[in-house]
Write an enzyme that holds these catalytic residues in place. Structure first.
Site, PDB file in Angstrom:
ATOM      1  N   ASP A  45     -93.181  24.225  67.786  1.00 18.97           N
ATOM      2  CA  ASP A  45     -92.162  25.289  67.991  1.00 18.97           C
ATOM      3  C   ASP A  45     -91.124  25.217  66.838  1.00 18.97           C
ATOM      4  O   ASP A  45     -89.941  24.978  66.642  1.00 18.97           O
ATOM      5  CB  ASP A  45     -91.250  25.321  69.419  1.00 18.97           C
ATOM      6  CG  ASP A  45     -92.303  25.372  70.360  1.00 18.97           C
ATOM      7  OD1 ASP A  45     -92.733  26.879  70.883  1.00 18.97           O
ATOM      8  OD2 ASP A  45     -92.917  24.523  70.741  1.00 18.97           O
ATOM      9  N   ASP A  78     -96.525  27.884  68.023  1.00 23.62           N
ATOM     10  CA  ASP A  78     -95.317  28.783  67.716  1.00 23.62           C
ATOM     11  C   ASP A  78     -94.992  28.083  66.108  1.00 23.62           C
ATOM     12  O   ASP A  78     -93.893  27.489  66.110  1.00 23.62           O
ATOM     13  CB  ASP A  78     -94.026  28.692  68.517  1.00 23.62           C
ATOM     14  CG  ASP A  78     -94.227  29.567  69.621  1.00 23.62           C
ATOM     15  OD1 ASP A  78     -95.163  30.261  69.816  1.00 23.62           O
ATOM     16  OD2 ASP A  78     -93.271  29.672  70.391  1.00 23.62           O
ATOM     17  N   ASN A 116     -97.564  31.658  71.526  1.00 20.65           N
ATOM     18  CA  ASN A 116     -97.365  32.910  71.827  1.00 20.65           C
ATOM     19  C   ASN A 116     -96.739  33.765  70.461  1.00 20.65           C
ATOM     20  O   ASN A 116     -97.056  34.927  70.283  1.00 20.65           O
ATOM     21  CB  ASN A 116     -96.547  33.213  72.932  1.00 20.65           C
ATOM     22  CG  ASN A 116     -95.359  32.432  73.063  1.00 20.65           C
ATOM     23  OD1 ASN A 116     -95.088  31.294  73.080  1.00 20.65           O
ATOM     24  ND2 ASN A 116     -94.237  33.346  73.149  1.00 20.65           N
ATOM     25  N   HIS A 216    -100.389  24.962  73.876  1.00 16.00           N
ATOM     26  CA  HIS A 216     -98.978  25.390  73.498  1.00 16.00           C
ATOM     27  C   HIS A 216     -98.080  25.604  74.825  1.00 16.00           C
ATOM     28  O   HIS A 216     -96.887  25.009  75.089  1.00 16.00           O
ATOM     29  CB  HIS A 216     -98.956  26.747  72.760  1.00 16.00           C
ATOM     30  CG  HIS A 216     -97.591  27.245  72.740  1.00 16.00           C
ATOM     31  ND1 HIS A 216     -96.680  26.563  71.894  1.00 16.00           N
ATOM     32  CD2 HIS A 216     -96.853  28.297  73.051  1.00 16.00           C
ATOM     33  CE1 HIS A 216     -95.426  27.284  71.673  1.00 16.00           C
ATOM     34  NE2 HIS A 216     -95.531  28.455  72.642  1.00 16.00           N
ATOM     35  N   HIS A 225     -88.796  26.961  80.466  1.00 17.39           N
ATOM     36  CA  HIS A 225     -90.030  27.842  80.855  1.00 17.39           C
ATOM     37  C   HIS A 225     -90.587  27.505  82.052  1.00 17.39           C
ATOM     38  O   HIS A 225     -91.144  28.095  82.890  1.00 17.39           O
ATOM     39  CB  HIS A 225     -91.086  28.150  79.781  1.00 17.39           C
ATOM     40  CG  HIS A 225     -90.813  28.919  78.702  1.00 17.39           C
ATOM     41  ND1 HIS A 225     -90.624  30.060  78.711  1.00 17.39           N
ATOM     42  CD2 HIS A 225     -90.827  28.527  77.241  1.00 17.39           C
ATOM     43  CE1 HIS A 225     -90.353  30.627  77.464  1.00 17.39           C
ATOM     44  NE2 HIS A 225     -90.305  29.792  76.609  1.00 17.39           N
ATOM     45  N   HIS A 251     -93.884  24.942  73.467  1.00 13.02           N
ATOM     46  CA  HIS A 251     -93.339  26.197  74.240  1.00 13.02           C
ATOM     47  C   HIS A 251     -91.763  26.165  74.767  1.00 13.02           C
ATOM     48  O   HIS A 251     -91.050  26.700  74.400  1.00 13.02           O
ATOM     49  CB  HIS A 251     -94.273  26.693  75.277  1.00 13.02           C
ATOM     50  CG  HIS A 251     -94.054  28.028  75.914  1.00 13.02           C
ATOM     51  ND1 HIS A 251     -93.980  29.158  75.066  1.00 13.02           N
ATOM     52  CD2 HIS A 251     -93.939  28.456  77.043  1.00 13.02           C
ATOM     53  CE1 HIS A 251     -93.772  30.126  75.868  1.00 13.02           C
ATOM     54  NE2 HIS A 251     -93.691  29.787  77.135  1.00 13.02           N
ATOM     55  N   ASP A 252     -91.751  24.927  75.585  1.00 10.10           N
ATOM     56  CA  ASP A 252     -90.298  24.458  76.001  1.00 10.10           C
ATOM     57  C   ASP A 252     -89.793  23.712  74.776  1.00 10.10           C
ATOM     58  O   ASP A 252     -90.330  22.948  74.360  1.00 10.10           O
ATOM     59  CB  ASP A 252     -90.368  23.731  77.121  1.00 10.10           C
ATOM     60  CG  ASP A 252     -90.174  24.532  78.318  1.00 10.10           C
ATOM     61  OD1 ASP A 252     -89.482  25.569  78.348  1.00 10.10           O
ATOM     62  OD2 ASP A 252     -90.622  24.276  79.537  1.00 10.10           O
ATOM     63  N   HIS A 253     -88.755  24.336  74.330  1.00 11.87           N
ATOM     64  CA  HIS A 253     -87.836  23.650  72.978  1.00 11.87           C
ATOM     65  C   HIS A 253     -87.195  22.304  73.582  1.00 11.87           C
ATOM     66  O   HIS A 253     -86.055  22.459  73.456  1.00 11.87           O
ATOM     67  CB  HIS A 253     -86.980  24.461  72.280  1.00 11.87           C
ATOM     68  CG  HIS A 253     -87.777  25.902  71.935  1.00 11.87           C
ATOM     69  ND1 HIS A 253     -87.216  26.692  71.024  1.00 11.87           N
ATOM     70  CD2 HIS A 253     -89.043  26.388  72.137  1.00 11.87           C
ATOM     71  CE1 HIS A 253     -88.074  27.721  70.648  1.00 11.87           C
ATOM     72  NE2 HIS A 253     -89.312  27.549  71.450  1.00 11.87           N
TER      73      HIS A 253
END
Length: 332
Positions: A45, A78, A116, A216, A225, A251-253
């Site tokens: 990300d 990402d 995504n 991801h 998320h 995905h989760d930052h």
């Protein structure tokens, strides 16, 4: 730098030869160091033209990469915000990747999964061999592929198509994916058959000491998320049945280390490559060992008997580290 370029060229050549050999997922062979160790950085990300501390994270990755003498980098997706790249000549690629990760230690293969946000651009462009003419490090060789290293097998898995909500939007690039159910069935069928229907078959197919799956989206997460229902239902049972050691995601930052309550499987999130989500949490059934809602990255130092893992922040400070060991019996 010339030596690094030759190394990357050799890796890519191997990838292309294997990819043409048959319909099965591409396998990349990455030989570990002579002393039988492997060092890897993991970041996700990240692609924001250096903004949101991306540059600071990149600088510290370079420092840690030099110290650990890393073999390669894994990206958990990402890679380019907000909507991937339009084509292989899109200037965003250099602005988000080439111009940011400039440290000598990071001039090594980067094995890439898509997130995504990559899918809302031209998703196929990131697998196009022409992208490696722009930067030879960038090895998103297929949407799902395997990196064999003798010490560890890394199964890089395309998780974006699993997420049902995305299919309600017209902005995703589903070329070579649609229809969803067939794509997922074929992907999981491959993993079922390659890993085997039981432990004996799994060990026959993978002789590595460590089995690490990279996607991801999180399976289990305490960040914004939270858990991904589709992966809990479809993927988690496969990983636990076949004694996979770690599932690594973005995905989760945030950065997090979670242990399954049902198996030895560990869930590791490295999604702090740039913009973070401070103070946004969810609950998960599994045991949260560590969670940091800021930017950073992860390192993995692996031998056949031992794994040393650590999370770092934007100053290069170690936030959390731990060791996992294998008995001789557990390896066979």
């Amino acid at each position: 730098m010339a030596t690094a370029a030759l190394l990357l060229s050799a890796v890519v050549t191997t990838v292309m030869l294997v990819a043409q050999a048959g319909a099965e997922l591409t396998r990349v062979q990455h030989t570990p160091k002579a002393e039988g160790s492997l060092a890897v950085l993991v970041v996700g990300d990240w692609g924001r033209r250096g903004q949101f501390n991306q540059t600071l994270v990149a600088e510290q990755m370079g420092v840690v990469g030099e110290k650990l003498d890393i073999d390669f980098v894994i990206s958990t997706g990402d890679n380019i915000y907000d909507d991937g790249i339009a084509n292989t000549s899109d200037p965003l690629f250099k602005e988000c990747f080439t111009n940011i990760y400039t440290a000598h230690s990071l001039q090594t293969p980067w094995y890439i999964v898509l997130g995504n946000h990559d899918y809302t651009g031209n998703a196929l462009a990131q697998q196009d061999p022409a992208i490696r003419d722009v930067d030879s490090r960038y090895l998103s060789v297929a949407k799902s592929f395997i990196v064999n290293t003798e010490i560890a097998d890394f199964f890089l898995l395309d998780t974006t198509p699993f997420y049902l909500k995305y299919w309600n939007s017209t902005k995703y690039d589903w070329r070579e994916v649609s229809p969803r159910d067939t794509y997922i069935e074929n992907l999981l069928k491959y993993y079922n058959s390659s890993l085997g229907q039981d432990l004996d078959d799994a060990l026959t197919q993978s002789e590595a000491a460590w089995k690490i799956v990279v996607g991801h989206h999180p399976i289990s997460s305490g960040c914004e998320h939270g858990n991904t229902t589709e992966l809990e239902q479809l993927l988690r049972p496969i990983l636990e049945a076949h004694e996979v050691d770690m599932y690594v995601n973005g995905h989760d930052h945030c950065l997090q280390h979670i242990n399954s309550r049902d198996s030895p499987l560990q869930f590791l999130t490295s999604g702090g490559g740039s913009k973070a989500w401070a103070g946004k949490f969810k609950t998960t059934f599994d045991k949260v060992e560590f969670l940091y809602d800021g930017q950073g990255f992860m390192s993995m130092q692996l031998s056949k008997m031992e794994a040393n893992l650590a999370f770092y922040d934007v100053t290069g400070s170690i936030l959390h580290s731990w060791e996992v060991t294998k008995t001789e019996e557990a390896r066979y």
